[in-house]
Design an enzyme around this catalytic site. Structure first.
Site, PDB file in Angstrom:
ATOM      1  N   SER A   1       3.393  -7.240  38.116  1.00 45.94           N
ATOM      2  CA  SER A   1       3.932  -8.219  37.164  1.00 45.94           C
ATOM      3  C   SER A   1       4.101  -9.620  37.738  1.00 45.94           C
ATOM      4  O   SER A   1       4.353 -10.566  36.990  1.00 45.94           O
ATOM      5  CB  SER A   1       5.278  -7.731  36.614  1.00 45.94           C
ATOM      6  OG  SER A   1       5.087  -6.635  35.751  1.00 45.94           O
TER       7      SER A   1
ATOM      8  N   TYR B   1      -5.943  -7.086  31.610  1.00 46.85           N
ATOM      9  CA  TYR B   1      -4.532  -6.988  32.022  1.00 46.85           C
ATOM     10  C   TYR B   1      -4.365  -5.958  33.131  1.00 46.85           C
ATOM     11  O   TYR B   1      -3.681  -6.202  34.138  1.00 46.85           O
ATOM     12  CB  TYR B   1      -3.670  -6.635  30.820  1.00 46.85           C
ATOM     13  CG  TYR B   1      -2.230  -6.363  31.179  1.00 46.85           C
ATOM     14  CD1 TYR B   1      -1.369  -7.403  31.519  1.00 46.85           C
ATOM     15  CD2 TYR B   1      -1.720  -5.054  31.208  1.00 46.85           C
ATOM     16  CE1 TYR B   1      -0.047  -7.158  31.864  1.00 46.85           C
ATOM     17  CE2 TYR B   1      -0.409  -4.806  31.543  1.00 46.85           C
ATOM     18  CZ  TYR B   1       0.421  -5.850  31.876  1.00 46.85           C
ATOM     19  OH  TYR B   1       1.729  -5.614  32.224  1.00 46.85           O
TER      20      TYR B   1
ATOM     21  N   VAL C   1       6.452  -4.227  40.251  1.00 41.99           N
ATOM     22  CA  VAL C   1       6.889  -2.854  40.518  1.00 41.99           C
ATOM     23  C   VAL C   1       6.241  -2.261  41.774  1.00 41.99           C
ATOM     24  O   VAL C   1       6.627  -1.170  42.204  1.00 41.99           O
ATOM     25  CB  VAL C   1       6.617  -1.932  39.301  1.00 41.99           C
ATOM     26  CG1 VAL C   1       7.487  -2.329  38.132  1.00 41.99           C
ATOM     27  CG2 VAL C   1       5.143  -1.943  38.932  1.00 41.99           C
TER      28      VAL C   1
END
Length: 631
Positions: free
Chosen positions: A82, A207, A277
């Site tokens: 992220s 993504y 993460v």
């Protein structure tokens, strides 16, 4: 991307290992303090991430000056996850536009987890680009803008941010793609609201790939430093992002970067940041430095436990919070003083000195430093409006100004124009590193003169005063015929002695740019300026190892030069160049020796005059050297 840096290519300070560095020691202390922390769990919802070693721990600081400090596992690769989100949003802004992206993604904190389906109930827009829904929407816009080249564009862009080529971890990519059912659901929901205007699968694939880019803790620190430098990579000099985009991205990192922990983070730490993460945390001190940590165990919010602890300690322990800025009292004004306290290196005749003496304080010299942002310009404006009514010339020295932001430069332009309108002549000195005097929309540009050196501005101010108060100015001819009576230091000589000297001296003409004396020439001639202007130039090696030609003094009519080498019979130590066309009376050593034999009284009078002249020059030189220490 060209001119990429490998990890080992990133610059280090010469001799960095010879002496202890307190910043490096600080990182070592932080690493030792938090290495034993056992709270948190390694992310396992993506199978490949579960393979991370919970003991891995690295800390890196990258400064805006291009220095790196690191400790621990800073070269071990992991996936960006992220932490890619603020950079992807920035790429979307760069590729498309602010208005277009505002129609697709909001910028409000969601207060929810990173993978929450947080969409506006009416528009369907994701709450912000830092949650999965917003990041997928941003990736979709990039994918639609360049369907066939999106992946190459992505890697090229992240390579520019990190300063080296990056790659996608194919194992993590496949693992994310195979298990990313919730993200796939978000993508199709965004398609339902027409936030994604085409098939969402290519966007989802992009993504998944962006989250699987392999980085090191060191890479993240360089990327953070790039944001700290308004989008300029301080290690490569590249500019992957514009300053207006980085402002928006940093604001979002501050309010949304740590998900549903963002409010507490901003309260406790006060630094724009983003977590991933895989265990990375990236934090930015705008204008100063970038911080990166790597430690896989996560807390309940999905943030690295050790990473949060390190950033909190840096904020509290060394005062890095953006909300903990110390008061600076008028730090913009480095020095401010009257013209009588600083004279130019142009040697003046007695007559010129007498004319200048009562008017020198009509000149004000102000040295400015730092960043001329709103606060800096307010301090400068406050100083300028308090100028005495007697001040007719302002010298604004900008040698120590590091930046004049575009947003505040108009205020400076208006202030200087106002001062000019009130009748104050403004001279800028040492502004060469700033775009200030060449801005096409600046009204002041055509109204002021700029000088490369402070001394040149001081001389220009003196010339202005002489032009205003010397009613007998004749263009600087300095005399006529062979009469030496008005020629400076020889004025005390009797008329007979001057007549005898005339017979022994030759007149020599020089064009502008001519070398009158070269360094190393024999000291066989004494020069007395009849007209024109002559500079002593010396090459001086500065701290950067570069030689710069420096003006030591300028001589005009009535002044002599070359006397030290002439009297001491030593070679010349500097060049003397004609800066304006002129003439000199020249006394050669052979004529001087003949004069010593035939008219010793004339030689004694000449030597007395030279002694007084040298003494006066040494006195003024001592004053100038003392001033250099203080200004």
């Amino acid at each position: 991307m060209s001119d990429h840096l490998r990890d080992d290519d990133l610059p280090q300070r010469p001799g960095a290992d010879r002496h202890a560095n307190v910043i490096q020691e600080l990182l070592a202390e932080l690493h030792a303090s938090f290495s034993g922390v056992r709270e948190g769990r390694v992310a396992d919802y993506i199978p490949e991430l579960a393979k991370a070693c919970p003991d891995d721990f690295g800390i890196v600081i990258a400064t805006s000056g291009g220095r790196i400090y690191e400790i621990g596992d800073t070269r071990k690769e992991f996936t960006i996850q992220s932490i890619s989100k603020p950079f992807i949003y920035a790429l979307a802004l760069k590729t498309l536009s602010f208005d277009f992206m505002a129609s697709k993604i909001d910028v409000e904190p969601s207060g929810e987890a990173f993978n929450a389906i947080s969409l506006d109930p009416d528009s369907g827009k994701p709450r912000n680009p830092m949650i999965n829904a917003g990041a997928i929407a941003a990736s979709a816009q990039i994918c639609d803008a360049d369907p066939s080249g999106a992946i190459d564009l992505l890697l090229e862009y992240f390579g520019e941010l990190a300063g080296r080529r990056l790659r996608i971890n194919e194992d993590v990519y496949r693992s994310e793609k195979e298990t990313g059912h919730r993200n796939r659901a978000i993508g199709h929901l965004l398609r339902n609201f027409n936030i994604i205007e085409s098939d969402p699968e290519p966007a989802l694939d992009l993504y998944f790939r962006q989250c699987a880019i392999s980085v090191t803790c060191r890479d993240l620190a360089v990327m953070a430093a790039t944001l700290a430098c308004q989008g300029r990579n301080p290690f490569t000099g590249g500019q992957p992002l514009s300053h207006d985009i980085t402002v928006r991205v940093l604001a979002l990192m501050g309010t949304c970067g740590m998900y549903d922990f963002a409010g507490q983070w901003l309260h406790d730490v006060g630094i724009p940041a983003k977590s991933g993460v895989a265990g990375g945390v990236l934090a930015v001190i705008p204008g100063r430095l970038g911080i990166a940590t790597y430690s896989p165990p996560l807390d309940n919010f999905g943030n690295s436990v050790r990473g949060v602890a390190v950033c909190r300690q840096l904020s509290v322990g060394v005062g890095l919070s953006l909300f903990n800025q110390y008061f600076q009292a008028d730090a913009t004004i480095r020095r401010s003083y009257q013209g009588s306290q600083r004279k130019s290196r142009r040697w003046r005749s007695d007559r010129e000195l007498e004319l200048l003496a009562p008017h020198r304080d009509e000149v004000r010299i102000i040295h400015v430093q730092g960043v001329l942002d709103f606060g800096g310009i307010e301090q400068l404006a406050s100083e300028l409006v308090r100028l005495s009514n007697d001040v007719r010339i302002l010298i604004l020295d900008l040698a120590h100004v590091t930046e004049c932001p575009m947003e505040s430069s108009d205020l400076l332009d208006r202030q200087l124009c106002s001062l000019e309108d009130s009748g104050v002549e403004i001279l800028l000195s040492r502004a060469g590193r700033l775009p200030m005097v060449s801005k096409p929309d600046w009204n002041i540009t055509d109204r002021i003169d700029a000088y490369e050196h402070l001394d040149s501005a001081l001389e220009a101010a003196e010339e202005l005063l002489l032009s205003w108060y010397d009613q007998q100015a004749d263009g600087g001819s300095g005399g006529s015929g062979d009469d030496l009576g008005e020629q400076g230091f020889l004025a005390p000589l009797s008329e007979e002695h001057r007549r005898i000297l005339v017979d022994r001296m030759a007149r020599r003409s020089f064009a502008a740019g001519d070398f009158v004396i070269r360094r190393g020439d024999p000291g066989d001639e004494l020069f007395l300026v009849r007209s024109g202007s002559f500079d002593i130039a010396l090459d001086i090696k500065t701290g950067d190892g570069v030689c710069h030609s420096t003006r030591l003094a300028t001589f005009g009519p009535g002044l002599c030069f070359g006397e030290i080498g002439f009297v001491a019979q030593t070679p010349r130590t500097a060049d003397i160049i004609a800066t304006r066309p002129g003439e000199c009376w020249v006394l050669h050593r052979s004529d001087f020796e003949a004069l010593s034999a035939s008219h010793p009284d004339v030689v004694i009078a000449l030597l007395k005059a030279l002694t007084c002249d040298i003494g006066a020059k040494l006195s003024q030189t001592s004053v100038q050297l003392t001033l250099m220490e203080h200004y």
